[in-house]
Design a protein around this motif. Structure first.
Motif, short mmCIF file in Angstrom:
data_model
loop_
_atom_site.label_atom_id
_atom_site.label_comp_id
_atom_site.label_asym_id
_atom_site.label_seq_id
_atom_site.Cartn_x
_atom_site.Cartn_y
_atom_site.Cartn_z
N ALA A 185 -2.39 14.67 -12.94
CA ALA A 185 -3.31 14.69 -11.35
C ALA A 185 -4.70 13.84 -12.42
CB ALA A 185 -4.29 16.18 -11.44
N VAL A 189 -4.00 16.75 -4.20
CA VAL A 189 -4.11 16.92 -5.77
C VAL A 189 -4.16 18.74 -6.30
CG1 VAL A 189 -5.10 16.92 -7.22
CG2 VAL A 189 -4.39 15.06 -6.76
N LEU A 214 -6.18 1.61 -4.50
CA LEU A 214 -6.87 1.71 -2.66
C LEU A 214 -8.00 0.56 -2.97
CD1 LEU A 214 -6.61 5.42 -1.61
CD2 LEU A 214 -5.29 2.90 -0.50
N VAL A 215 -8.73 0.69 -4.18
CA VAL A 215 -9.77 -0.42 -3.90
C VAL A 215 -9.78 -1.74 -3.85
CG1 VAL A 215 -12.16 -1.52 -5.10
CG2 VAL A 215 -11.60 1.31 -5.65
N ILE A 235 2.06 5.45 -2.93
CA ILE A 235 2.56 6.65 -2.18
C ILE A 235 3.72 7.96 -3.10
CG2 ILE A 235 2.98 8.92 -0.40
CD1 ILE A 235 -0.23 7.20 -0.85
N VAL A 261 -7.37 12.40 -0.78
CA VAL A 261 -6.75 12.38 -2.26
C VAL A 261 -7.29 13.72 -3.43
CG1 VAL A 261 -6.23 11.39 -4.57
CG2 VAL A 261 -5.59 9.93 -2.03
N ILE A 281 -4.12 5.10 5.14
CA ILE A 281 -2.59 4.25 4.55
C ILE A 281 -1.55 3.84 5.17
CG2 ILE A 281 -0.69 5.18 2.60
CD1 ILE A 281 -3.98 5.27 1.46
N PRO A 282 -1.01 2.82 4.98
CA PRO A 282 -0.30 2.24 5.81
C PRO A 282 0.78 2.98 6.81
CG PRO A 282 -0.98 0.98 4.31
CD PRO A 282 -1.19 1.73 4.15
N GLY A 288 1.66 12.67 -10.14
CA GLY A 288 1.40 13.49 -10.50
C GLY A 288 1.40 14.64 -10.18
N LEU A 329 -4.73 5.92 -8.00
CA LEU A 329 -4.29 5.41 -6.67
C LEU A 329 -6.10 5.00 -6.14
CD1 LEU A 329 -3.03 6.32 -3.67
CD2 LEU A 329 -4.40 8.44 -3.78
N ILE A 330 -6.62 5.39 -6.43
CA ILE A 330 -8.68 4.76 -6.15
C ILE A 330 -8.23 3.95 -6.56
CG2 ILE A 330 -10.30 5.30 -6.45
CD1 ILE A 330 -9.08 7.51 -4.64
N ALA A 343 -2.66 10.34 -12.25
CA ALA A 343 -2.42 9.78 -10.58
C ALA A 343 -3.00 9.31 -10.12
CB ALA A 343 -1.86 11.20 -10.08
N VAL A 344 -4.25 10.10 -9.46
CA VAL A 344 -5.92 9.91 -9.08
C VAL A 344 -6.45 8.28 -9.49
CG1 VAL A 344 -7.70 10.37 -8.21
CG2 VAL A 344 -6.14 12.38 -8.02
N TYR A 364 2.30 7.33 -7.20
CA TYR A 364 0.93 8.77 -7.29
C TYR A 364 2.10 10.00 -7.12
CZ TYR A 364 -2.65 11.65 -5.43
OH TYR A 364 -2.97 12.61 -4.86
N PHE A 365 2.42 10.52 -6.58
CA PHE A 365 3.71 11.38 -6.19
C PHE A 365 4.08 11.83 -7.61
CE2 PHE A 365 2.44 12.26 -2.05
CZ PHE A 365 1.95 13.61 -2.16
N GLU A 395 0.97 -1.18 0.01
CA GLU A 395 -0.05 0.33 -0.29
C GLU A 395 1.01 1.16 -0.08
OE1 GLU A 395 -3.35 -0.62 -1.30
OE2 GLU A 395 -4.34 0.16 0.91
N VAL A 396 1.79 1.18 0.88
CA VAL A 396 2.76 2.37 0.89
C VAL A 396 3.18 3.20 -0.28
CG1 VAL A 396 5.09 4.03 2.02
CG2 VAL A 396 3.15 1.94 3.41
N VAL A 401 -13.66 3.70 0.55
CA VAL A 401 -12.73 3.59 -0.60
C VAL A 401 -12.76 4.72 -1.22
CG1 VAL A 401 -12.71 3.37 -3.65
CG2 VAL A 401 -12.26 1.38 -1.29
N PHE A 431 -0.31 19.37 -6.77
CA PHE A 431 -0.47 18.88 -8.07
C PHE A 431 -1.05 20.44 -9.27
CE2 PHE A 431 -1.11 14.34 -7.53
CZ PHE A 431 0.51 14.46 -7.03
#
Lengths: 510, 508
Positions: free
Chosen positions: A163, B454, A174-175, A148, B450, B410-411, A155, A170-171, A166-167, A151-152, A144-145, B443, B458
């Motif tokens: 953007a 952004v 995360l799901v 991040i 998030v 988030i972990p 993004g 990530l989403i 990236a989102v 993502y950066f 999971e980590v 979710v 961003f």
């Protein structure tokens, strides 16, 4: 006392990232050099560890270390690698210095150079960790980590639509991650029921006797996360966007290494922990994989943007990897691991060469804008050709070994599936060659006119990839030696044996 | 009848905080204007430290005190300690007066008409309203009582002692005073309404059990299983009162308005400390008094928890104001907390307490940052104005991003461990459907957490956008503590888990 080698390896890039943050902002050159130095140090250390690795050992994991982390839940900080883990760690530590070198000038418009390279190094630490964790909770945390920094990287340093990409990435992830978390806790509760004291230790979890219904539910939780990560059809839609918007260096790490976590998770966790469910779902997953192979290749045809083309092509190749895992033959599984490695190298080659080309033409991604590169920049065109060949799995290159073994494994069990998957190879050859033809041959297009050829730094980044691809293609034995025992152990846990070949192998009996 | 025997040493924390609050009122009456602030600060911080020390000193005794009216049991003492620490950090935010050039976060005189000449004069002369400090201490006293009371009557008194000062504090913002006063009025009216529910419910329970004592109620529930009318009415109405205070759906409408209108430090205090107190009380009522009815209230809590998570997360997506977004996010978080409560097990209790610790510090940090992002007119809470903050103030923005990741679970942040514990407790209790709802809500929630990242990282900074004001040591320290707790609990949660496990379960 033995040294905690895996921890040391993981800490090297992390220290590098911290050093980068302490460096003065203005000196971009120094920042890049330090980043490169640390990534090379990690690579050298990996080579050192690879030499120490005992391929004939009977132990499931080597370089083992374990410390209690959250004892209340039987969670420990446990690391160790088998052949599969080692190969993938090596892939990560090889590709990071390559991407740093290739992405030397990725950040030029006032965005933080420090941040870019620090994120890459942090990502390297997490990648090493995720392939060497032997505690499932630790694996999940790193899994999971890892999102991040990527993502950066997408993004903050990506293209105009970064953007959004990236989102979406990530989403989507995360799901998968949250579903996996629920399944992980379910697995923990099963371990509480059976062992009295709950645990996340991989070996203990493999030893559980989970009833088939529970297995099927928990399997799905993990599988969805891995299928999104890999990504398999139909969980792939984040990939083309992410690949298009990310810098080529990020794409290489994302598709070349990170996506392998999904297929790695399947072979490491799904098969041994949920053997019954794995067999139960295998036909569905094989179908998904084959659809992915064909669908990815067909959609790749229709792409006008290079990076999206590569993304779909990768998706098609991920189908092969998943196929090899779920046909339950040692050829198939070994082929998958080799293919993971080969695909990492091939991704690096194709994204970096395309990246160098795009950088010279003002960042244009449209294939139609290019033409005649081989007249203007012959060296670049040469590498482009090599990357294309590697992608279509030319015999003599590493990806051929992987693809061939996967198909061999598939044919020995499911002939029809093997035939359909083989069509994918033909399709790949067509769109890959068409890409090369459009971009590199013909009269130079206005965008290509006058571009400089590859510089020394860029060639230095590509040469190791090329050499590794060729060496592993011609002499893959060392990788087999390392991977085979791990694969055999896994298949033994699942309880399947290789089918006896029904079509006579030379000198074989019917 | 003998006089009640009271061991004053064991209830020292209450005496210290209450005494300091009364002293604070006297300070307001007798000291000169200049001397008030320093004296009040010494009183507040001194009394909190003293109360905490007394609590530690007495923490070995696990007993019912004051004729069984207060339970100084493991969870009670733990929650008290947590409330005192959170109050201490909140007090640092309240004490800040470097962010606003005109002074602290409060109107110079709450009774002056907003925008009037009087107000301007008072501001120009540098008036500060130091009455906030005794009010603050009274609220803390109410919270301490709320989590330890073992009968409905004391609990009601505690509820009022806690709430009344908060209604006032909510209405005293220096900037956007009309919004603040509206928030206070809404909070007061709806709060009074819910208090009435609680009181009515208590009366019904008294009618049923012949006592307001939790232990007696619990015994009566076991002894008289058939009589349902009074019980159902009583449990339902008490639940409404408590669920209102924690801000659970469908009793959540006050949350966004109050969070938005109150000064950021007050919101921080409210969001963190009130939540601990209210959830603590909820736990005690459900686990001790209504423990025997577990099979009846469990499904009810499942529904409320599920609704709270989903509604909070969904509505938060549509918010354009950061404070309102955090408000809806806090509603969603309450849903997760209720998920832990609903599992009705020691695991659930531990998960909830951990969740409260993790959530309260993250929230304090969030509002500390919100109080720092300002322009000439005060705090800037429009989300799109935060664009590019990662470029202009990387450290503050990164800290805020960590808080967002913690809320998203988030972990390597405290929020992840908290979510893990709650899911684990719920799954162990067999609430599979609720965990699935929790996953879906997580979710959905991730989308807006998030999005903040952004916007900050961003996007390019906007023209004339807000600046991150340089705070004094108070806010800096509060922010550092919050960030440190958020990260450390995420990486090394074991000591805190041990602490919670040692605390054990409620006494009755």
């Amino acid at each position: 006392m033995t040294l905690p080698l895996l921890t040391i390896l993981g800490v090297i890039p992390l220290v590098g990232a911290l050093v980068l943050l302490a460096l003065p902002k203005g000196n971009a050159r120094l920042i890049k050099q330090v980043a490169l130095a640390f990534s090379i140090a990690a690579l050298v250390f990996t080579v050192f560890m690879g030499l120490q690795f005992d391929a004939d050992s009977t132990a499931a994991f080597q370089f083992v270390e374990s410390y209690p982390w959250i004892p209340a839940f039987g969670i420990s900080y446990s690391l160790g690698v088998d052949g599969i883990g080692l190969v993938l760690v090596a892939l990560a530590t090889t590709l990071v210095p390559v991407t740093i070198l290739a992405g030397w000038n990725d950040v030029e418009d006032g965005r933080s150079v420090k941040g870019y390279f620090a994120l890459i190094l942090v990502l390297e630490t997490l990648m090493i960790g995720v392939f060497s964790a032997t505690d499932v909770f630790l694996f999940y945390v790193l899994f999971e980590v890892m999102l991040i920094p990527i993502y950066f990287l997408i993004g903050r340093y990506g293209g105009p639509n970064r953007a959004y990409a990236a989102v979406k990435f990530l989403i989507y992830s995360l799901v998968g991650g949250l579903i996996m978390l629920a399944a992980l806790i379910g697995l923990y509760i099963v371990s509480v029921d059976q062992l009295g004291q709950g645990t996340f230790d991989f070996a203990s979890l493999v030893g559980l006797d989970i009833d088939p219904t529970t297995q099927k539910i928990l399997f799905l939780g993990f599988f969805i996360a891995f299928a999104i990560k890999a990504p398999l059809w139909p969980f792939h839609t984040w990939l083309p966007d992410a690949a298009k918007e990310a810098t080529p260096a990020t794409s290489v790490l994302l598709i070349g290494v990170l996506d392998k976590v999904g297929t790695f998770g399947m072979i490491r966790y799904l098969l041994p922990i949920f053997p019954t469910a794995s067999e139960f779902y295998a036909p569905v997953i094989i179908a998904m994989a084959v659809i992915g192979i064909i669908y990815g290749a067909l959609v790749a045809f229709g792409q006008t943007d290079m990076k999206r083309l590569f993304a779909y092509s990768s998706m098609s190749h991920f189908g092969f990897i998943a196929l090899g895992i779920f046909v339950f033959t040692s050829w198939g599984a070994t082929g998958s691991v080799v293919y993971m490695l080969a695909h990492g190298l091939s991704t690096a080659a194709i994204f970096l060469t395309a990246g160098f080309l795009m950088q010279r033409a003002g960042g244009l991604g449209a294939i139609a804008a290019y033409g005649g590169v081989n007249k203007v920049a012959p060296v670049l065109a040469g590498f482009l050709l090599f990357a294309t060949m590697s992608s279509l799995a030319l015999p003599g290159l590493a990806s051929f070994v992987g693809e061939f073994l996967v198909l061999l494994g598939t044919f020995s069990r499911y002939v029809v599936v093997g035939v359909i998957a083989s069509i994918g190879i033909v399709l790949t050859a067509v769109y890959a060659l068409r890409y090369y033809q459009k971009v590199a041959t013909g009269p130079p297009s206005p965008h290509v006119e006058g571009i400089p050829d590859l510089r020394g730094r860029e060639i230095t980044a590509l040469v190791p990839i090329v050499l590794l691809t060729i060496v592993l293609g011609v002499y893959p034995a060392p990788v087999f030696d390392v991977v085979n025992p791990a694969v055999e152990r896994t298949l033994e846990v699942v309880g399947v044996t290789d089918p006896v070949p029904t079509i006579g192998v030379l000198g074989g009996e019917q | 009848m003998t006089a009640p025997s009271i061991d004053f040493l064991t209830i020292l924390p209450f005496i210290i905080v209450g005494g300091a609050a009364v002293l604070g009122v006297l300070v307001e009456t007798f000291l000169g204007r200049r001397a008030r602030r320093p004296v009040q600060l010494v009183l507040v911080f001194g009394s909190l430290v003293a109360a905490f020390s007394a609590l530690i000193w007495q923490s070995g005794t696990r007993s019912l005190e004051v004729e069984g009216a207060l339970a100084l049991d493991g969870p009670g003492v733990l929650l008290m300690g947590l409330i005192i620490i959170v109050a201490f950090v909140s007090a640092m935010l309240l004490a800040e007066r470097q962010l606003d050039p005109a002074g602290d976060a409060f109107a110079p005189r709450a009774s002056a008409l907003p925008g009037s000449v009087e107000e301007r004069e008072l501001t120009a002369r540098g008036y500060l309203q130091t009455e906030v400090w005794p009010l603050f201490l009274f609220a803390v006293l109410g919270m301490l009582l709320f989590v330890t009371s073992t009968n409905l009557l004391i609990m009601f008194v505690a509820l009022e002692v806690m709430s009344l000062p908060l209604y006032l504090l909510a209405g005293m913002a220096r900037r956007r005073r009309l919004l603040s006063q509206e928030a206070a009025l809404k909070y007061f009216i709806l709060g009074a309404f819910s208090s009435a529910f609680f009181l009515f419910g208590s009366a019904l329970m008294y009618g049923f059990a012949g006592s307001v004592d939790f232990a007696v109620i619990s015994d009566a529930l076991a002894a008289k299983p058939g009589e349902t009318t009074l019980v159902v009415g009583g449990v339902a109405m008490i639940s409404v009162g408590l669920l209102f205070k924690v801000g659970a759906v469908p009793f959540h409408q006050w949350v966004p308005d109050v969070y938005q209108g109150s000064p950021a430090p007050v919101t921080a205090f409210m969001a963190a400390a009130v939540k601990i107190a209210a959830v603590g009380a909820l736990l005690r009522v459900y686990y001790v008094a209504f423990g025997g009815l577990r099979w009846d209230w469990e499904p009810l809590l499942w529904v409320i928890a599920g609704l709270t998570m989903i509604v909070g997360s969904l509505v938060a997506i549509a918010q354009t104001d950061i404070k309102r977004m955090i408000a809806y996010s806090s509603i969603a978080q309450v849903g997760f907390i209720l998920m832990g409560v609903s599992s009705a097990s020691p695991q659930g209790l531990q998960a909830v307490i951990f969740y409260l610790i993790a959530y309260s510090f993250t929230t304090l940090g969030i509002f500390a940052v919100i109080s720092m992002v300002r322009d000439a007119s005060g705090e800037v809470t429009r989300l799109d104005q935060w664009a590019g903050l990662g470029r202009t103030s990387p450290v503050v923005a990164t800290t805020f991003a960590i808080f967002m990741l913690a809320l998203a679970g988030i972990p390597l942040t405290s929020g992840f461990i908290a979510k893990f514990l709650v899911f684990e407790a719920a799954l162990s209790a067999g609430a599979v459907a609720l965990v699935i709802v929790g996953v879906v809500a997580s979710v959905i929630a991730a989308v807006f957490y998030v999005r903040v990242i952004v916007i900050m990282f961003f996007r390019d900074p906007v023209e004339g956008g807000p600046r991150v004001a340089v705070p004094s040591a108070f806010t800096t320290l509060a922010l550092s503590i919050s960030a440190a707790v958020t990260v450390i609990l995420g990486i090394l949660p074991q000591p805190v888990l041990d602490l919670i496990e040692q605390a054990g379960v409620f006494l009755r």
